[in-house]
Scaffold this active site. Structure first.
Site, PDB file in Angstrom:
ATOM      1  CG  HIS A   7       0.135   4.532   4.152  1.00  0.00           C
ATOM      2  ND1 HIS A   7      -0.090   3.968   5.386  1.00  0.00           N
ATOM      3  CD2 HIS A   7      -0.636   3.831   3.291  1.00  0.00           C
ATOM      4  CE1 HIS A   7      -0.944   2.976   5.282  1.00  0.00           C
ATOM      5  NE2 HIS A   7      -1.305   2.871   4.013  1.00  0.00           N
ATOM      6  CB  ALA A  13      -0.929  -0.011   1.202  1.00  0.00           C
ATOM      7  CG  ASN A  61       0.622  -6.169   7.368  1.00  0.00           C
ATOM      8  OD1 ASN A  61       1.243  -7.141   7.780  1.00  0.00           O
ATOM      9  ND2 ASN A  61      -0.678  -6.023   7.578  1.00  0.00           N
TER      10      ASN A  61
HETATM   11  N1  LIG Z   1       1.685  -4.992   3.067  1.00  0.00           N
HETATM   12  C1  LIG Z   1       0.705  -4.161   2.762  1.00  0.00           C
HETATM   13  O1  LIG Z   1       0.943  -3.073   2.233  1.00  0.00           O
HETATM   14  C2  LIG Z   1      -0.707  -4.526   3.024  1.00  0.00           C
HETATM   15  C3  LIG Z   1      -1.038  -5.688   3.691  1.00  0.00           C
HETATM   16  N2  LIG Z   1      -2.340  -6.042   3.868  1.00  0.00           N
HETATM   17  C4  LIG Z   1      -2.634  -7.311   4.531  1.00  0.00           C
HETATM   18  O2  LIG Z   1      -3.023  -8.244   3.534  1.00  0.00           O
HETATM   19  C5  LIG Z   1      -3.905  -9.212   4.108  1.00  0.00           C
HETATM   20  C6  LIG Z   1      -5.136  -9.394   3.223  1.00  0.00           C
HETATM   21  O3  LIG Z   1      -5.905  -8.216   3.182  1.00  0.00           O
HETATM   22  P1  LIG Z   1      -7.458  -8.268   2.753  1.00  0.00           P
HETATM   23  O4  LIG Z   1      -7.613  -9.086   1.539  1.00  0.00           O
HETATM   24  O5  LIG Z   1      -7.952  -6.886   2.750  1.00  0.00           O
HETATM   25  O6  LIG Z   1      -8.082  -9.020   3.998  1.00  0.00           O
HETATM   26  P2  LIG Z   1      -9.502  -9.742   4.079  1.00  0.00           P
HETATM   27  O7  LIG Z   1      -9.842  -9.789   5.519  1.00  0.00           O
HETATM   28  O8  LIG Z   1     -10.461  -9.159   3.123  1.00  0.00           O
HETATM   29  O9  LIG Z   1      -9.168 -11.216   3.556  1.00  0.00           O
HETATM   30  C7  LIG Z   1      -8.343 -12.106   4.250  1.00  0.00           C
HETATM   31  C8  LIG Z   1      -8.807 -13.506   3.940  1.00  0.00           C
HETATM   32  O10 LIG Z   1      -7.843 -14.408   4.473  1.00  0.00           O
HETATM   33  C9  LIG Z   1      -8.513 -15.418   5.211  1.00  0.00           C
HETATM   34  N3  LIG Z   1      -7.617 -15.890   6.264  1.00  0.00           N
HETATM   35  C10 LIG Z   1      -7.251 -15.263   7.400  1.00  0.00           C
HETATM   36  N4  LIG Z   1      -6.403 -16.026   8.104  1.00  0.00           N
HETATM   37  C11 LIG Z   1      -6.207 -17.156   7.387  1.00  0.00           C
HETATM   38  C12 LIG Z   1      -5.439 -18.335   7.589  1.00  0.00           C
HETATM   39  N5  LIG Z   1      -4.723 -18.518   8.701  1.00  0.00           N
HETATM   40  N6  LIG Z   1      -5.435 -19.265   6.613  1.00  0.00           N
HETATM   41  C13 LIG Z   1      -6.190 -19.106   5.497  1.00  0.00           C
HETATM   42  N7  LIG Z   1      -6.972 -18.041   5.269  1.00  0.00           N
HETATM   43  C14 LIG Z   1      -6.966 -17.067   6.198  1.00  0.00           C
HETATM   44  C15 LIG Z   1      -9.798 -14.785   5.738  1.00  0.00           C
HETATM   45  O11 LIG Z   1     -10.791 -15.754   5.990  1.00  0.00           O
HETATM   46  C16 LIG Z   1     -10.169 -13.856   4.585  1.00  0.00           C
HETATM   47  O12 LIG Z   1     -10.969 -14.493   3.618  1.00  0.00           O
HETATM   48  C17 LIG Z   1      -4.206  -8.706   5.533  1.00  0.00           C
HETATM   49  O13 LIG Z   1      -3.354  -9.376   6.453  1.00  0.00           O
HETATM   50  C18 LIG Z   1      -3.842  -7.250   5.463  1.00  0.00           C
HETATM   51  O14 LIG Z   1      -3.497  -6.717   6.706  1.00  0.00           O
HETATM   52  C19 LIG Z   1      -3.360  -5.294   3.355  1.00  0.00           C
HETATM   53  C20 LIG Z   1      -3.068  -4.135   2.703  1.00  0.00           C
HETATM   54  C21 LIG Z   1      -1.743  -3.634   2.524  1.00  0.00           C
HETATM   55  O1  LIG Z   2      -3.821  -0.989   3.037  1.00  0.00           O
HETATM   56  C1  LIG Z   2      -3.201  -0.130   3.690  1.00  0.00           C
HETATM   57  O2  LIG Z   2      -3.305   1.099   3.470  1.00  0.00           O
HETATM   58  C2  LIG Z   2      -2.190  -0.527   4.698  1.00  0.00           C
HETATM   59  C3  LIG Z   2      -2.502  -1.707   5.475  1.00  0.00           C
HETATM   60  O3  LIG Z   2      -3.643  -2.096   5.665  1.00  0.00           O
HETATM   61  C4  LIG Z   2      -1.384  -2.434   6.073  1.00  0.00           C
HETATM   62  O4  LIG Z   2      -0.239  -1.989   5.912  1.00  0.00           O
HETATM   63  O5  LIG Z   2      -1.624  -3.466   6.721  1.00  0.00           O
END
Ligand SMILES: NC(=O)C1=CN([C@@H]2O[C@H](COP(=O)(O)OP(=O)(O)OC[C@H]3O[C@@H](n4cnc5c(N)ncnc54)[C@H](O)[C@@H]3O)[C@@H](O)[C@H]2O)C=CC1
Ligand SMILES: O=C([O-])CC(=O)C(=O)O
Length: 252
Positions: A203, A119, A175
């Site tokens: 951010h 992000a 994250n």
């Molecule tokens: N590095 C970055 O810049 C960012 C990281 N993220 C992270 O990416 C991940 C995904 O984000 P979203 O799709 O918005 O979340 P979301 O909540 O919409 O989807 C996550 C999915 O993973 C499943 N899940 C959770 N734990 C699990 C496990 N142990 N095994 C299998 N499935 C599991 C859930 O049931 C859900 O369907 C989150 O951890 C979020 O914090 C999100 C945005 C930016």
């Molecule tokens: O999606 C974003 O803006 C950032 C976020 O959730 C993360 O870093 O976990």
């Protein structure tokens, strides 16, 4: 064509599944079977009810878009199975024992762990922190209280301190701070703000060092069904996959 297994079938995964140009979705796994089933209907890829069957099926690379705990539980097994992994829930690396173990397993298995820019922007050249002094690195993140699971009528500072502490309290929201630490090799100070007026995830990155100064502000549109997650995070993974086999690599 690169065959992708999606670990986590939520918001980010759905954006990836709808725009899989240059790669193909070949396997799906989610703790909530309804989510993987939904993406199965969208892509035609099989949804597996257990992780072992998922990881033993035929594909090349796992894309994790699930949770920090999913990374802690499954990332090593992915590498040991002979597959590379893209990790979006990079907050898992705030645990130094996990970070060391995953590096060791990746080396021994001759596999690659890829951490997308997610992000934020500017991550590539902040890697200069690995070879050059950085005096200051601060991330200021502002989200709507709804995204942070709280209610407030006024703008409040929820957290101020180190990235590794912040991710423990907000594993779904910060994250990016841990990604900044890994890229720069430098500790990141974090301010996390909840602002009821915020309609985007903002951010701001402040860096100062031997190179000079840097300030970046990104105002991200949220994902359609999860306001905590920026749409850019999904675009970042799609782009990473698209470029995986390109012979010319751009960025530091
Ligand atoms: N590095 C970055 O810049 C960012 C990281 N993220 C992270 O990416 C991940 C995904 O984000 P979203 O799709 O918005 O979340 P979301 O909540 O919409 O989807 C996550 C999915 O993973 C499943 N899940 C959770 N734990 C699990 C496990 N142990 N095994 C299998 N499935 C599991 C859930 O049931 C859900 O369907 C989150 O951890 C979020 O914090 C999100 C945005 C930016
Ligand atoms: O999606 C974003 O803006 C950032 C976020 O959730 C993360 O870093 O976990």
């Amino acid at each position: 064509m690169i065959r992708v297994g999606l670990l986590g079938c939520g918001n980010v995964a759905e954006v990836i599944a709808k725009d899989s140009a240059g790669f193909e979705i070949s396997a799906l796994y989610d703790v909530d079977f309804r989510h993987s089933k939904h993406l199965s209907e969208l892509t035609g890829a099989p949804a597996f009810e257990n992780f072992e069957e998922f990881i033993s099926s035929e594909f090349d690379i796992v894309v994790e878009a699930a949770s920090v705990s999913a990374v802690l539980t499954h990332a090593e097994d992915v590498l040991k199975s002979g597959k590379d992994i893209v990790i979006l829930s990079v907050g898992a690396f705030a645990d130094p024992e996990f970070a060391a173990a995953i590096k060791d397993t990746a080396k021994k298995s001759k596999r690659t762990v890829r951490i997308p820019s997610g992000a934020i922007m500017g991550l590539d050249n902040l890697k200069i922190g690995q070879i050059s002094e950085l005096k200051r690195l601060l991330l200021k993140t502002t989200k709507n209280p709804r995204s942070l699971g709280i209610e407030t009528d006024e703008k409040i500072l929820l957290f101020s301190g180190r990235a590794d502490e912040c991710i423990k309290q907000y594993p779904k929201n910060i994250n990016v701070a841990v990604a900044l630490e890994i890229a720069s090799g430098h500790e990141v100070d974090v301010e996390l703000w909840a602002d009821p007026e915020a309609d985007r995830n903002t951010h701001e990155i402040f860096a100062e060092g031997e190179f000079g100064e840097f300030y970046l502000r990104i105002r991200n549109n949220p994902c359609p069904d999860n306001p905590a997650t920026s749409y850019l995070a999904a675009l970042s993974i799609i782009t990473l996959l698209k470029n995986l086999e390109e012979p010319i690599k751009i960025g530091t």
